[in-house]
Design a protein around this motif. Structure first.
Motif, PDB file in Angstrom:
ATOM      1  N   LYS A 178       0.775  -1.320   0.123  1.00  0.00           N
ATOM      2  CA  LYS A 178      -0.098   0.025  -0.078  1.00  0.00           C
ATOM      3  C   LYS A 178       1.007   1.303   0.059  1.00  0.00           C
ATOM      4  CE  LYS A 178      -4.527  -1.090   2.304  1.00  0.00           C
ATOM      5  NZ  LYS A 178      -5.078  -0.984   3.545  1.00  0.00           N
ATOM      6  N   GLY A 179       2.055   1.337   0.829  1.00  0.00           N
ATOM      7  CA  GLY A 179       2.716   2.356   1.002  1.00  0.00           C
ATOM      8  C   GLY A 179       3.455   2.569  -0.496  1.00  0.00           C
ATOM      9  N   LYS A 180       3.843   1.555  -1.175  1.00  0.00           N
ATOM     10  CA  LYS A 180       4.485   1.622  -2.373  1.00  0.00           C
ATOM     11  C   LYS A 180       3.427   2.499  -3.527  1.00  0.00           C
ATOM     12  CE  LYS A 180       7.504  -2.259  -2.259  1.00  0.00           C
ATOM     13  NZ  LYS A 180       7.344  -3.850  -2.355  1.00  0.00           N
ATOM     14  N   LYS A 181       2.337   2.049  -3.249  1.00  0.00           N
ATOM     15  CA  LYS A 181       1.161   2.697  -4.054  1.00  0.00           C
ATOM     16  C   LYS A 181       1.193   3.942  -4.072  1.00  0.00           C
ATOM     17  CE  LYS A 181      -3.323   1.343  -5.289  1.00  0.00           C
ATOM     18  NZ  LYS A 181      -4.536   0.803  -4.765  1.00  0.00           N
ATOM     19  N   ILE A 182       1.117   4.599  -2.811  1.00  0.00           N
ATOM     20  CA  ILE A 182       1.144   6.122  -2.573  1.00  0.00           C
ATOM     21  C   ILE A 182       2.517   6.695  -2.765  1.00  0.00           C
ATOM     22  CG2 ILE A 182      -1.127   6.213  -1.454  1.00  0.00           C
ATOM     23  CD1 ILE A 182       0.687   6.084   1.197  1.00  0.00           C
ATOM     24  N   ALA A 183       3.502   6.094  -2.923  1.00  0.00           N
ATOM     25  CA  ALA A 183       4.947   6.648  -2.918  1.00  0.00           C
ATOM     26  C   ALA A 183       5.126   6.873  -4.558  1.00  0.00           C
ATOM     27  CB  ALA A 183       5.782   5.741  -2.413  1.00  0.00           C
ATOM     28  N   LYS A 184       4.303   6.638  -5.393  1.00  0.00           N
ATOM     29  CA  LYS A 184       4.438   6.982  -6.851  1.00  0.00           C
ATOM     30  C   LYS A 184       4.084   8.555  -6.999  1.00  0.00           C
ATOM     31  CE  LYS A 184       3.957   2.518  -8.588  1.00  0.00           C
ATOM     32  NZ  LYS A 184       2.898   1.357  -8.618  1.00  0.00           N
ATOM     33  N   SER A 185       4.938   9.528  -6.488  1.00  0.00           N
ATOM     34  CA  SER A 185       4.453  10.776  -6.628  1.00  0.00           C
ATOM     35  C   SER A 185       5.395  11.698  -7.029  1.00  0.00           C
ATOM     36  CB  SER A 185       4.199  11.467  -5.231  1.00  0.00           C
ATOM     37  OG  SER A 185       4.204  12.825  -5.105  1.00  0.00           O
ATOM     38  N   ARG A 186       5.269  12.717  -7.713  1.00  0.00           N
ATOM     39  CA  ARG A 186       6.355  13.434  -8.092  1.00  0.00           C
ATOM     40  C   ARG A 186       6.870  14.342  -7.240  1.00  0.00           C
ATOM     41  NH1 ARG A 186       4.131  18.834  -9.884  1.00  0.00           N
ATOM     42  NH2 ARG A 186       1.627  18.493  -9.358  1.00  0.00           N
ATOM     43  N   PHE A 187       6.337  14.351  -6.004  1.00  0.00           N
ATOM     44  CA  PHE A 187       6.825  15.080  -4.883  1.00  0.00           C
ATOM     45  C   PHE A 187       7.957  14.506  -4.026  1.00  0.00           C
ATOM     46  CE2 PHE A 187       2.768  17.065  -5.426  1.00  0.00           C
ATOM     47  CZ  PHE A 187       3.218  18.486  -5.937  1.00  0.00           C
ATOM     48  N   LEU A 188       7.903  13.088  -4.315  1.00  0.00           N
ATOM     49  CA  LEU A 188       8.961  12.273  -3.741  1.00  0.00           C
ATOM     50  C   LEU A 188      10.169  12.129  -4.493  1.00  0.00           C
ATOM     51  CD1 LEU A 188       6.758   9.493  -2.134  1.00  0.00           C
ATOM     52  CD2 LEU A 188       7.019  11.825  -1.259  1.00  0.00           C
ATOM     53  N   LYS A 189      11.355  12.669  -4.062  1.00  0.00           N
ATOM     54  CA  LYS A 189      12.334  12.620  -5.131  1.00  0.00           C
ATOM     55  C   LYS A 189      13.566  11.436  -4.422  1.00  0.00           C
ATOM     56  CE  LYS A 189      11.440  16.848  -6.850  1.00  0.00           C
ATOM     57  NZ  LYS A 189      10.862  18.294  -6.158  1.00  0.00           N
ATOM     58  N   SER A 190      14.323  11.112  -5.316  1.00  0.00           N
ATOM     59  CA  SER A 190      15.447  10.125  -4.896  1.00  0.00           C
ATOM     60  C   SER A 190      16.703  11.008  -4.672  1.00  0.00           C
ATOM     61  CB  SER A 190      15.460   8.949  -5.676  1.00  0.00           C
ATOM     62  OG  SER A 190      14.096   8.223  -5.481  1.00  0.00           O
ATOM     63  N   PHE A 191      17.402  10.676  -3.968  1.00  0.00           N
ATOM     64  CA  PHE A 191      18.782  11.119  -3.586  1.00  0.00           C
ATOM     65  C   PHE A 191      20.014  10.090  -3.262  1.00  0.00           C
ATOM     66  CE2 PHE A 191      16.059  14.792  -3.120  1.00  0.00           C
ATOM     67  CZ  PHE A 191      16.561  15.806  -3.518  1.00  0.00           C
ATOM     68  N   LYS A 192      20.995  10.375  -3.672  1.00  0.00           N
ATOM     69  CA  LYS A 192      22.001   9.344  -3.475  1.00  0.00           C
ATOM     70  C   LYS A 192      22.756   9.826  -2.092  1.00  0.00           C
ATOM     71  CE  LYS A 192      23.870   6.606  -7.023  1.00  0.00           C
ATOM     72  NZ  LYS A 192      24.695   6.879  -8.280  1.00  0.00           N
ATOM     73  N   ASN A 193      23.258  11.241  -2.076  1.00  0.00           N
ATOM     74  CA  ASN A 193      23.379  11.721  -0.965  1.00  0.00           C
ATOM     75  C   ASN A 193      22.639  12.639  -0.360  1.00  0.00           C
ATOM     76  OD1 ASN A 193      26.290  10.239  -1.127  1.00  0.00           O
ATOM     77  ND2 ASN A 193      26.681  11.616  -2.857  1.00  0.00           N
ATOM     78  N   ILE A 194      22.484  12.614   1.030  1.00  0.00           N
ATOM     79  CA  ILE A 194      21.671  13.511   1.591  1.00  0.00           C
ATOM     80  C   ILE A 194      21.850  13.623   3.114  1.00  0.00           C
ATOM     81  CG2 ILE A 194      19.810  11.674   2.171  1.00  0.00           C
ATOM     82  CD1 ILE A 194      18.586  14.957   0.385  1.00  0.00           C
ATOM     83  N   GLU A 195      21.764  14.814   3.456  1.00  0.00           N
ATOM     84  CA  GLU A 195      22.282  15.031   5.009  1.00  0.00           C
ATOM     85  C   GLU A 195      21.222  14.480   5.948  1.00  0.00           C
ATOM     86  OE1 GLU A 195      22.402  18.658   8.371  1.00  0.00           O
ATOM     87  OE2 GLU A 195      21.503  18.892   6.033  1.00  0.00           O
ATOM     88  N   ILE A 196      21.569  13.329   6.654  1.00  0.00           N
ATOM     89  CA  ILE A 196      20.687  12.518   7.776  1.00  0.00           C
ATOM     90  C   ILE A 196      21.169  13.005   9.142  1.00  0.00           C
ATOM     91  CG2 ILE A 196      19.728  10.486   8.601  1.00  0.00           C
ATOM     92  CD1 ILE A 196      20.018   9.444   5.613  1.00  0.00           C
ATOM     93  N   LYS A 197      20.484  13.860   9.632  1.00  0.00           N
ATOM     94  CA  LYS A 197      20.721  14.213  11.185  1.00  0.00           C
ATOM     95  C   LYS A 197      20.116  13.341  12.090  1.00  0.00           C
ATOM     96  CE  LYS A 197      21.308  19.174  11.745  1.00  0.00           C
ATOM     97  NZ  LYS A 197      20.296  20.339  12.133  1.00  0.00           N
ATOM     98  N   LYS A 198      20.833  12.689  13.044  1.00  0.00           N
ATOM     99  CA  LYS A 198      20.094  11.885  13.854  1.00  0.00           C
ATOM    100  C   LYS A 198      19.426  12.620  14.966  1.00  0.00           C
ATOM    101  CE  LYS A 198      20.560   7.614  12.557  1.00  0.00           C
ATOM    102  NZ  LYS A 198      19.229   6.984  11.851  1.00  0.00           N
ATOM    103  N   TYR A 199      18.274  12.748  15.122  1.00  0.00           N
ATOM    104  CA  TYR A 199      17.701  13.650  16.187  1.00  0.00           C
ATOM    105  C   TYR A 199      17.472  12.541  17.476  1.00  0.00           C
ATOM    106  CZ  TYR A 199      16.610  17.341  12.699  1.00  0.00           C
ATOM    107  OH  TYR A 199      16.549  18.270  12.039  1.00  0.00           O
TER     108      TYR A 199
END
Lengths: 252, 313
Positions: B140-161
């Motif tokens: 179900k999650g995959k179904k709604i993840a097909k969106s132009r607003f979700l972008k894929s990145f290789k390197n992205i800043e991930i802060k551990k909160y």
């Protein structure tokens, strides 16, 4: 088969609960297919004598003649139902204080006036009552529920849960949590928390829920406000209840 | 590759989903997500005299519940399990099967194999001030993840909160050992009676704790005017355990209030092997009497440990 006869009578009150019945509009006509309203002073000229299947009593009797009328309806009716908080709890007429009453008698009626009125009491102080439809005013959905139960031959039932259920369903945060006084937890539901949703407190016009923990609420209220305010909250509708006299008043 | 949603595009993403789904924004809800599958008051079926037919409420559209917290997602996993036993609750699942759950977390998400799969179909995990990592967990999650607003990145800043938002951290830890919780709560009824005696004087019995609990699911049924209605019930209410003969299994508020704990921590452990609590903190937050369930359990634990040490010496 003739339809059951119903009378609706009123004593001291604002007539707002009867207006709620009228405001059922088409729904009232639907319900009325199952019974005949044969005496309803506010609404119709038709006035038949008893016996009645049921009488709905709005308001509280405060003169000897009103008490006699109430007793007459009791004798003539299989069931007596209180309609609204004035009947069920003495309601707004119950707020009056004796000292002020003397003063206002003089101002309004002049020095020679001989008062006849007694202190407002719930109708169950005078006659046996079969069921109380609570509320100030009573709710329309609640009226429909009551009439349906009555016509189905069921014993009308009270809601044995607090206003808090309906208040949460309405999406309100809790007044008591926000340190504002509220009588919701000890009050019977049925109003859909209309007062709290509108920004007011719950003053308990639906009467006390079964086994209310009033002492616990008093502890909370004492931390939020002063005794005078607590008295004001409880005496809006609940001053004639045994619980107020026994638990609240001695602690004020 | 990391799928990312810009914070400022959350509403656009929802608007796009809104074309296909009904969107429910649960971010400011007071009541827990159970309300969408098991409504507070629901006519579960009506009988029509003329057609002599029974009709049930129809769920017209698939819907998305957006903005659930991690405890709420965890609660939904448990509630689904509860509602399947002993047989599937038809009315619950007719809604549940149509729903997509999107979680929203300020805390880092722990995924398998380290942790159990968090609930929900998709979780938006905050990775820095402006972006969320999109975790798709189900089909179900995959179904709604097909969106132009979700972008894929290789390197992205991930802060551990840091885990800053846990409402009841001690209780959360205690929940890791549900057997122990079950033992101490069961022990407390007779051996730590003061706790329950004190609570019965404080508790208003209003039922708010059960209404706001994501894992309280008791209801009462009322048949009226050719319809069947079910409504949330609360075990703190006086008639909860009253049966038709008039007998009441829980006559006092003390028994009723204890029952709430008993069901969550003792009975639930027996039936499901875990406590029916996710430490979401709502019961404390909305209790008009200020009862802190975490504190109650800590007190019981301390008394139990004292009792054990005395018994040993």
């Amino acid at each position: 088969m003739s339809k059951p006869k119903i009378a609706i009578c009123d004593f001291t009150d604002c007539e707002g609960c009867q207006v709620q019945i009228i405001s059922l509009r088409e729904k009232l006509l639907d319900l009325e297919k199952h019974f005949d309203i044969v005496d309803w002073r506010l609404v119709q000229a038709k006035k038949e004598k008893g016996p009645y299947f049921a009488t709905l009593v709005e308001g509280t009797p405060i003169t000897p003649s009103e008490i006699e009328t109430l007793k007459y309806f009791r004798e003539q009716s299989k069931y007596i139902f209180g309609l609204g908080s004035c009947a069920s709890l003495a309601g707004i007429p119950g707020i009056i204080s004796k000292e002020n009453r003397e003063k206002w008698y003089k101002i309004i009626y002049g020095a020679g006036y001989k008062p006849q009125g007694i202190d407002a009491l719930p109708i169950q102080a005078f006659v046996k009552v079969d069921f109380l439809i609570h509320g100030c005013p009573v709710g329309q959905e609640q009226l429909v529920r009551f009439f349906e139960e009555l016509m189905a031959g069921q014993t009308p039932s009270y809601r044995n849960y607090s206003v808090c259920f309906e208040c949460k369903v309405e999406g309100n945060p809790c007044r008591l949590v926000e340190k504002k006084p509220c009588l919701g937890p000890i009050t019977q539901a049925g109003c859909k928390a209309v007062c709290v949703s509108g920004g007011s407190a719950c003053y308990g016009c639906f009467g006390l829920r079964t086994e209310p923990n009033i002492r616990a609420l008093l502890t909370i209220l004492n931390n939020i406000t002063d005794k005078k305010e607590i008295e004001r909250y409880f005496t809006m509708f609940l001053s004639r209840t045994e619980e107020y006299q026994k638990i609240v008043k001695p602690n004020l | 590759m990391v799928q990312v949603l810009e914070k400022k595009q959350i509403n656009d993403f929802l608007a796009e989903l809104g074309k296909k789904f009904e969107i429910i924004d649960a971010r400011n809800d007071i009541l827990p997500p159970k309300q969408y599958f098991f409504p507070p008051k629901e006519e579960i079926f009506t009988f029509d005299k003329k057609s002599a037919r029974v009709s049930i409420p129809k769920i017209k559209k698939d819907f998305i519940i957006f903005g659930l917290s991690l405890p709420d997602l965890e609660a939904m996993v448990q509630l689904d399990e509860i509602m399947r036993k002993p047989q599937e609750d038809f009315f619950y699942f007719q809604r549940r099967n149509r729903a997509y759950l999107i979680g929203l977390s300020e805390d880092p998400i722990c995924l398998p194999p380290v942790c159990a799969l968090p609930g929900g179909d998709m979780i938006l995990e905050k990775i820095n001030e402006g972006q969320y990592r999109v975790l798709t967990l189900t089909d179900k999650g995959k179904k709604i993840a097909k969106s132009r607003f979700l972008k894929s990145f290789k390197n992205i800043e991930i802060k551990k909160y840091p885990d800053g938002l846990v409402p009841m951290p001690t209780l959360k830890k205690m929940l890791l050992d549900p057997e122990y919780l079950s033992d101490i709560v069961a022990w407390s009824w007779k051996n730590d009676a003061k706790i329950w005696d004190d609570l019965k004087d404080i508790c208003l019995g209003c039922g708010i704790c059960t209404y706001v609990c994501p894992l309280c699911y008791c209801f009462s049924v009322e048949d009226r005017n050719a319809s069947r209605c079910r409504q949330w019930d609360a075990c703190t209410l006086p008639n909860f355990a009253k049966i038709s003969s008039g007998f009441n299994f829980h006559k006092t508020l003390k028994e009723r209030y204890y029952n709430w704990f008993f069901h969550k921590f003792v009975r639930a452990y027996k039936e499901y092997g875990k406590s029916q609590c996710v430490a979401c903190g709502r019961c404390k937050k909305y209790c008009p009497a200020g009862i802190d369930i975490e504190k109650v359990l800590i007190n019981i634990k301390e008394d139990y440990e004292k009792y054990l040490s005395v018994a040993k010496s």
